[in-house]
Design a protein around this motif. Sequence first.
Motif, PDB file in Angstrom:
ATOM      1  N   GLY A 258       0.804  -1.214   0.000  1.00 14.32           N
ATOM      2  CA  GLY A 258       0.000   0.000   0.000  1.00 14.32           C
ATOM      3  C   GLY A 258       0.836   1.262   0.000  1.00 14.32           C
ATOM      4  O   GLY A 258       0.342   2.343  -0.377  1.00 14.32           O
ATOM      5  N   LYS A 259       2.082   1.152   0.398  1.00 11.96           N
ATOM      6  CA  LYS A 259       2.990   2.300   0.392  1.00 11.96           C
ATOM      7  C   LYS A 259       3.959   2.253  -0.790  1.00 11.96           C
ATOM      8  O   LYS A 259       4.883   3.067  -0.876  1.00 11.96           O
ATOM      9  N   LYS A 260       3.737   1.275  -1.701  1.00 15.05           N
ATOM     10  CA  LYS A 260       4.584   1.090  -2.889  1.00 15.05           C
ATOM     11  C   LYS A 260       6.042   0.838  -2.526  1.00 15.05           C
ATOM     12  O   LYS A 260       6.960   1.186  -3.267  1.00 15.05           O
ATOM     13  N   GLU A 261       6.235   0.187  -1.391  1.00 18.20           N
ATOM     14  CA  GLU A 261       7.577  -0.198  -0.942  1.00 18.20           C
ATOM     15  C   GLU A 261       7.803  -1.648  -1.371  1.00 18.20           C
ATOM     16  O   GLU A 261       7.747  -2.589  -0.573  1.00 18.20           O
ATOM     17  N   TRP A 262       8.067  -1.829  -2.680  1.00 21.16           N
ATOM     18  CA  TRP A 262       8.116  -3.175  -3.235  1.00 21.16           C
ATOM     19  C   TRP A 262       9.222  -4.021  -2.598  1.00 21.16           C
ATOM     20  O   TRP A 262       9.001  -5.214  -2.310  1.00 21.16           O
ATOM     21  N   GLY A 263      10.372  -3.435  -2.377  1.00 18.04           N
ATOM     22  CA  GLY A 263      11.478  -4.187  -1.791  1.00 18.04           C
ATOM     23  C   GLY A 263      11.160  -4.678  -0.388  1.00 18.04           C
ATOM     24  O   GLY A 263      11.497  -5.809  -0.021  1.00 18.04           O
ATOM     25  N   ARG A 264      10.525  -3.824   0.396  1.00 13.86           N
ATOM     26  CA  ARG A 264      10.167  -4.231   1.759  1.00 13.86           C
ATOM     27  C   ARG A 264       9.080  -5.318   1.734  1.00 13.86           C
ATOM     28  O   ARG A 264       9.085  -6.223   2.581  1.00 13.86           O
ATOM     29  N   THR A 265       8.157  -5.211   0.797  1.00 14.48           N
ATOM     30  CA  THR A 265       7.153  -6.266   0.652  1.00 14.48           C
ATOM     31  C   THR A 265       7.842  -7.600   0.388  1.00 14.48           C
ATOM     32  O   THR A 265       7.558  -8.613   1.046  1.00 14.48           O
ATOM     33  N   ILE A 266       8.738  -7.596  -0.583  1.00 18.58           N
ATOM     34  CA  ILE A 266       9.413  -8.847  -0.948  1.00 18.58           C
ATOM     35  C   ILE A 266      10.222  -9.392   0.222  1.00 18.58           C
ATOM     36  O   ILE A 266      10.201 -10.603   0.507  1.00 18.58           O
ATOM     37  N   ALA A 267      10.903  -8.522   0.954  1.00 21.42           N
ATOM     38  CA  ALA A 267      11.722  -8.980   2.090  1.00 21.42           C
ATOM     39  C   ALA A 267      10.856  -9.627   3.168  1.00 21.42           C
ATOM     40  O   ALA A 267      11.201 -10.697   3.693  1.00 21.42           O
ATOM     41  N   ASP A 268       9.725  -8.982   3.514  1.00 18.48           N
ATOM     42  CA  ASP A 268       8.855  -9.558   4.549  1.00 18.48           C
ATOM     43  C   ASP A 268       8.239 -10.871   4.077  1.00 18.48           C
ATOM     44  O   ASP A 268       8.124 -11.833   4.857  1.00 18.48           O
ATOM     45  N   CYS A 269       7.823 -10.922   2.822  1.00 20.38           N
ATOM     46  CA  CYS A 269       7.206 -12.143   2.318  1.00 20.38           C
ATOM     47  C   CYS A 269       8.218 -13.283   2.263  1.00 20.38           C
ATOM     48  O   CYS A 269       7.887 -14.436   2.586  1.00 20.38           O
ATOM     49  N   GLU A 270       9.454 -12.979   1.912  1.00 18.88           N
ATOM     50  CA  GLU A 270      10.465 -14.041   1.887  1.00 18.88           C
ATOM     51  C   GLU A 270      10.799 -14.522   3.295  1.00 18.88           C
ATOM     52  O   GLU A 270      11.043 -15.721   3.503  1.00 18.88           O
ATOM     53  N   ALA A 271      10.755 -13.617   4.266  1.00 17.17           N
ATOM     54  CA  ALA A 271      10.954 -14.050   5.661  1.00 17.17           C
ATOM     55  C   ALA A 271       9.818 -14.968   6.092  1.00 17.17           C
ATOM     56  O   ALA A 271      10.041 -15.978   6.785  1.00 17.17           O
ATOM     57  N   ALA A 272       8.587 -14.639   5.677  1.00 21.42           N
ATOM     58  CA  ALA A 272       7.443 -15.499   6.004  1.00 21.42           C
ATOM     59  C   ALA A 272       7.569 -16.854   5.320  1.00 21.42           C
ATOM     60  O   ALA A 272       7.282 -17.901   5.923  1.00 21.42           O
ATOM     61  N   LEU A 273       8.022 -16.858   4.070  1.00 21.76           N
ATOM     62  CA  LEU A 273       8.122 -18.108   3.321  1.00 21.76           C
ATOM     63  C   LEU A 273       9.241 -19.009   3.838  1.00 21.76           C
ATOM     64  O   LEU A 273       9.200 -20.225   3.644  1.00 21.76           O
ATOM     65  N   LYS A 274      10.231 -18.447   4.504  1.00 22.35           N
ATOM     66  CA  LYS A 274      11.244 -19.281   5.155  1.00 22.35           C
ATOM     67  C   LYS A 274      10.625 -20.076   6.301  1.00 22.35           C
ATOM     68  O   LYS A 274      11.045 -21.202   6.597  1.00 22.35           O
ATOM     69  N   LEU A 275       9.626 -19.475   6.942  1.00 23.54           N
ATOM     70  CA  LEU A 275       8.947 -20.150   8.056  1.00 23.54           C
ATOM     71  C   LEU A 275       7.890 -21.125   7.554  1.00 23.54           C
ATOM     72  O   LEU A 275       7.750 -22.236   8.082  1.00 23.54           O
ATOM     73  N   VAL A 276       7.123 -20.693   6.555  1.00 26.66           N
ATOM     74  CA  VAL A 276       6.050 -21.529   5.980  1.00 26.66           C
ATOM     75  C   VAL A 276       6.175 -21.430   4.461  1.00 26.66           C
ATOM     76  O   VAL A 276       5.665 -20.483   3.854  1.00 26.66           O
ATOM     77  N   PRO A 277       6.847 -22.380   3.822  1.00 20.32           N
ATOM     78  CA  PRO A 277       7.177 -22.248   2.400  1.00 20.32           C
ATOM     79  C   PRO A 277       5.983 -22.121   1.458  1.00 20.32           C
ATOM     80  O   PRO A 277       6.137 -21.606   0.350  1.00 20.32           O
ATOM     81  N   ASP A 278       4.806 -22.588   1.887  1.00 20.29           N
ATOM     82  CA  ASP A 278       3.643 -22.499   1.001  1.00 20.29           C
ATOM     83  C   ASP A 278       2.599 -21.503   1.519  1.00 20.29           C
ATOM     84  O   ASP A 278       1.408 -21.627   1.222  1.00 20.29           O
ATOM     85  N   HIS A 279       3.041 -20.500   2.278  1.00 18.46           N
ATOM     86  CA  HIS A 279       2.111 -19.505   2.830  1.00 18.46           C
ATOM     87  C   HIS A 279       1.474 -18.714   1.677  1.00 18.46           C
ATOM     88  O   HIS A 279       2.148 -17.981   0.953  1.00 18.46           O
TER      89      HIS A 279
END
Length: 412
Positions: A258-279
């Motif tokens: 929502g803030k057009k912070e694409w890099g931060r979106t990707i970083a948070d999502c990749e951190a989540a996917l390390k915990l749950v790979p199919d989130h």
Amino acid sequence: PDLALADYTEAIRLNPDETAARCCRANIWASKGEWKKAVADLDEVIRRRPDLTTVNDSVRPDGLARYTTVDGPAPAGEVYRLRGQFRMRAGDVTGGASDFTEAIRIDPKNAAAFAERAGAFMVMGHPDHALSDLDRALELVPNAHVHTDRALVRLLKGKLDAALADCDTAVRLDPTCARAFQQRGALRLMKGDTDGALKDLNETVRLEPKNPTFLSDRSVVWMAKIDPDRAIADCDAALRIDPTAVNALANRGCAWLGKKEWGRTIADCEAALKLVPDHIGALANRGRARLFTGDWPGVLADLDAVLRSDPNNATGLTSRSLLRSSCPDPKYRDVKKARDDAKRLCELTQWKQGQALDALAAACAEEGQFDEAVKFQKRALEDATFVAGSGSDARERLGLYEQKKPHRLPGK
């Protein structure tokens, strides 16, 4: 607990027929997450107690069967019910359901056994059986948590108003039941009542301020109200409590969108996917962010994975449609598939959701149907929520369609 475990083990060694000690040790194993050991102790209790085929009608004043008594062994039905709980936690759902059924046979008024068997039926994919058991449990003993469970089953059966009624009853029965407020908040959000949803989620946080799940849930409401900063603040708070709160990571990634912070979106999502790979949420949000960074293979891989698991996922459908209609690289454009994805979401949202109509307009423009594109884009701009979050960009796209030009995503 370790000292108690040693004492109960010694009591059992001295008297192998001491079933009370085995029951207590089973509870300690359970508290340590040793579910199979807990089940094994109760297996032995049942083997050694011939009374476990008789009815013990000892109940509390509220009608729920007792597990322990001051002057005697645990009621037979409760031993089976407890083993059913432990079997469920150990992954033996069928065995758990069988134990709950035996507890009910022994004591047909065991409301807790009906409620717990309903949970097993849900895991086994039998919502009608679950609903029947929850109805019976509530006939025996009105209970806020059971009403909340029934609300979830009713929601799965498409009965949103009935689910809301269950949550209303749960809150009335127990104004401290945070789960009931949580579920009612989610249902209100589904109906578009963001103010009501926020009120309920505020209450869950007030009741349990250290629960990261409730903070994460409230962040979803803030996003629905187009307030990404407050959504991020709630996710930050949840992650301070539990750095592995995967939904908080995924939700914060969505808020960064929502803030057009694409890099931060990707970083948070990749951190989540390390915990749950199919989130699903993390995959969908990462795919959406990749649309604006030019990672076209990554976009398609993320969104295809999302839609294989959840064919109706809104973020997946709109984002894949945009990739297929608006990608600068013609290799990834496929206007028929773009239109199919966008039309599917429009149908799912009764042709009222701006994001879906916006995607359909882009597909129409790519197809050269500019009059249709203008029509759908104008309808998208009638959605106040969509306009609050994406109005400026949407109006810019409308201008393109009026000039008979298709929309293109930014390149790398």
